[in-house]
Design a protein around this motif. Structure first.
Motif: not given
Length: 142
Positions: A109-125, A127-139
């Motif tokens: 549950n940790i992501l790192t980027v090299g700078g603010f200009d790289e934030l767009n590279t982790v948006i999908t990941t 979102a996926k972590l947040a969705c997995e957290a919800e699925e885990e709680t639901d199960s």
């Protein structure tokens, strides 16, 4: 940001934020999240906190203490941490500190980027972590 009610309002507000170089008061961000979850958090839904930091608290002792208090009051809240290396120094991000704040073991549950200009590279990941957290709680509710 809690005044924004939808994506159309939220995106420009987030894009309008500017980085202010100074100290990193991560403990104050955790305290703010604690209060928001306590006063504005909805019941019966997965609680997810996304903590964005430059990766190294100015006062790590207070950061750890606030995180322990947060976890005590909100034990089921899933915490995802995003560390941003805003100065380009490889040792700037304290991964141990990120691990202490994130939910679970290891770096799941940790992501790192090299700078603010790289934030767009982790948006999908992110979102996926947040969705997995919800699925885990639901199960767990079944």
């Amino acid at each position: 940001l809690n005044e924004k009610n939808n994506k159309v309002e939220l995106v420009p507000a987030v894009e309008g934020l500017t980085f202010q170089a100074s100290v990193t008061n991560t403990h104050l961000a955790i305290q703010k999240a604690w209060k928001m979850f306590k006063t504005q958090g909805r019941k019966n839904v997965t609680q997810i906190a996304i903590l964005i930091t430059d990766g190294k608290s100015t006062k790590p002792f207070l950061t750890f203490a606030k995180m322990q208090a947060f976890r005590a009051d909100h034990p089921d809240t899933h915490v995802i941490v995003l560390g941003i290396d805003n100065v380009g120094a490889a040792d700037r991000i304290d991964v141990g500190e990120l691990r202490a704040m994130a939910t679970g073991m290891g770096d799941n549950n940790i992501l790192t980027v090299g700078g603010f200009d790289e934030l767009n590279t982790v948006i999908t990941t992110l979102a996926k972590l947040a969705c997995e957290a919800e699925e885990e709680t639901d199960s767990q509710d079944v």
